[in-house]
Design a protein around this motif. Sequence first.
Motif, PDB file in Angstrom:
ATOM      1  N   HIS A   1       5.343  -0.698  -8.009  1.00 43.10           N
ATOM      2  CA  HIS A   1       4.268  -1.322  -7.215  1.00 43.10           C
ATOM      3  C   HIS A   1       3.823  -0.472  -6.029  1.00 43.10           C
ATOM      4  O   HIS A   1       3.312  -0.996  -5.040  1.00 43.10           O
ATOM      5  N   ALA A   2       4.020   0.821  -6.116  1.00 44.64           N
ATOM      6  CA  ALA A   2       3.687   1.720  -5.000  1.00 44.64           C
ATOM      7  C   ALA A   2       2.218   1.644  -4.627  1.00 44.64           C
ATOM      8  O   ALA A   2       1.869   1.812  -3.459  1.00 44.64           O
ATOM      9  N   GLU A   3       1.344   1.353  -5.590  1.00 43.82           N
ATOM     10  CA  GLU A   3      -0.091   1.278  -5.290  1.00 43.82           C
ATOM     11  C   GLU A   3      -0.420   0.141  -4.322  1.00 43.82           C
ATOM     12  O   GLU A   3      -1.466   0.152  -3.677  1.00 43.82           O
ATOM     13  N   ASN A   4       0.488  -0.819  -4.189  1.00 43.44           N
ATOM     14  CA  ASN A   4       0.302  -1.914  -3.231  1.00 43.44           C
ATOM     15  C   ASN A   4       0.759  -1.544  -1.826  1.00 43.44           C
ATOM     16  O   ASN A   4       0.568  -2.326  -0.894  1.00 43.44           O
ATOM     17  N   TYR A   5       1.375  -0.377  -1.687  1.00 41.82           N
ATOM     18  CA  TYR A   5       1.941   0.045  -0.409  1.00 41.82           C
ATOM     19  C   TYR A   5       1.505   1.481  -0.088  1.00 41.82           C
ATOM     20  O   TYR A   5       2.326   2.350   0.196  1.00 41.82           O
ATOM     21  N   LYS A   6       0.200   1.697  -0.115  1.00 42.25           N
ATOM     22  CA  LYS A   6      -0.354   3.031   0.124  1.00 42.25           C
ATOM     23  C   LYS A   6      -0.122   3.481   1.559  1.00 42.25           C
ATOM     24  O   LYS A   6      -0.161   2.682   2.490  1.00 42.25           O
ATOM     25  N   ILE A   7       0.045   4.778   1.680  1.00 42.76           N
ATOM     26  CA  ILE A   7       0.191   5.414   2.988  1.00 42.76           C
ATOM     27  C   ILE A   7      -1.141   6.082   3.301  1.00 42.76           C
ATOM     28  O   ILE A   7      -1.699   6.788   2.453  1.00 42.76           O
ATOM     29  N   ASP A   8      -1.685   5.861   4.486  1.00 35.28           N
ATOM     30  CA  ASP A   8      -2.991   6.419   4.832  1.00 35.28           C
ATOM     31  C   ASP A   8      -3.011   7.935   4.658  1.00 35.28           C
ATOM     32  O   ASP A   8      -3.912   8.481   4.029  1.00 35.28           O
ATOM     33  N   PHE A   9      -2.019   8.609   5.225  1.00 43.20           N
ATOM     34  CA  PHE A   9      -1.930  10.065   5.114  1.00 43.20           C
ATOM     35  C   PHE A   9      -0.462  10.464   4.989  1.00 43.20           C
ATOM     36  O   PHE A   9       0.367  10.053   5.809  1.00 43.20           O
TER      37      PHE A   9
ATOM     38  N   LEU B   1       4.151  -4.243   7.305  1.00 37.30           N
ATOM     39  CA  LEU B   1       4.690  -4.630   5.994  1.00 37.30           C
ATOM     40  C   LEU B   1       4.960  -3.411   5.118  1.00 37.30           C
ATOM     41  O   LEU B   1       5.989  -3.333   4.448  1.00 37.30           O
ATOM     42  N   ILE B   2       4.035  -2.463   5.115  1.00 36.55           N
ATOM     43  CA  ILE B   2       4.191  -1.260   4.293  1.00 36.55           C
ATOM     44  C   ILE B   2       5.407  -0.459   4.750  1.00 36.55           C
ATOM     45  O   ILE B   2       6.248  -0.050   3.935  1.00 36.55           O
TER      46      ILE B   2
ATOM     47  N   ASN C   1       9.051  -1.977  16.226  1.00 36.69           N
ATOM     48  CA  ASN C   1      10.364  -2.196  15.618  1.00 36.69           C
ATOM     49  C   ASN C   1      10.560  -1.383  14.343  1.00 36.69           C
ATOM     50  O   ASN C   1      11.646  -0.894  14.090  1.00 36.69           O
ATOM     51  N   VAL C   2       9.523  -1.248  13.533  1.00 33.93           N
ATOM     52  CA  VAL C   2       9.685  -0.571  12.238  1.00 33.93           C
ATOM     53  C   VAL C   2       9.135   0.853  12.229  1.00 33.93           C
ATOM     54  O   VAL C   2       9.603   1.691  11.468  1.00 33.93           O
TER      55      VAL C   2
END
Length: 175
Positions: free
Chosen positions: A79-87, A114-115, A148-149
């Motif tokens: 499910h990585a496509e649901n947790y994209k990193i901007d850059f 969340l990501i 925190n994260v």
Amino acid sequence: MADSGIAEHEGELFVDSAADQVGGAVFRLGQALTRIHDLSFLTRTRVSSTFYEDLEHKVRALVSPQNMIRDFVIPGMPHAENYKIDFKLESRDPETPLFLFGIPNNEKAKLTALIIEHWLRANVSFDSLLVFADQTKVSRQDVARLSNVGGEMVSSLDAVDDLKRKLLKRVAQHA
């Protein structure tokens, strides 16, 4: 304003009209005011929509383009496509990439928290840099969650020296 027959003098908007045409003139004035208001809204929307382009431009001025991937999806992760990193930026430590997130508003602040939390729980090794459009416009709760994260933060795109210092500490410069 010219399309509606509206004139401006020292900041005042007005329409010249004969007495028997006041109703139509008031209607035209109302339409013109609505269009002017719509333009100011579109300008704010456009500024918001160019945030990622502006961020990318500033990062590319500091980092070699071959060391940067926009909208990065971690390969092989469920499910990585649901947790994209901007850059995703190649860091000085090849085992620990730098994930850079742009934060233009509260919604993106929540999503970014969340990501990052998702990838931390998946034991992905990374550092993060969070760049706000304007941190003062993001709720204190959302900034607290991110602190925190997340890793380093830059309070706004205007803080160019801070962005440069925090980026270059982790990634290679242009050759």
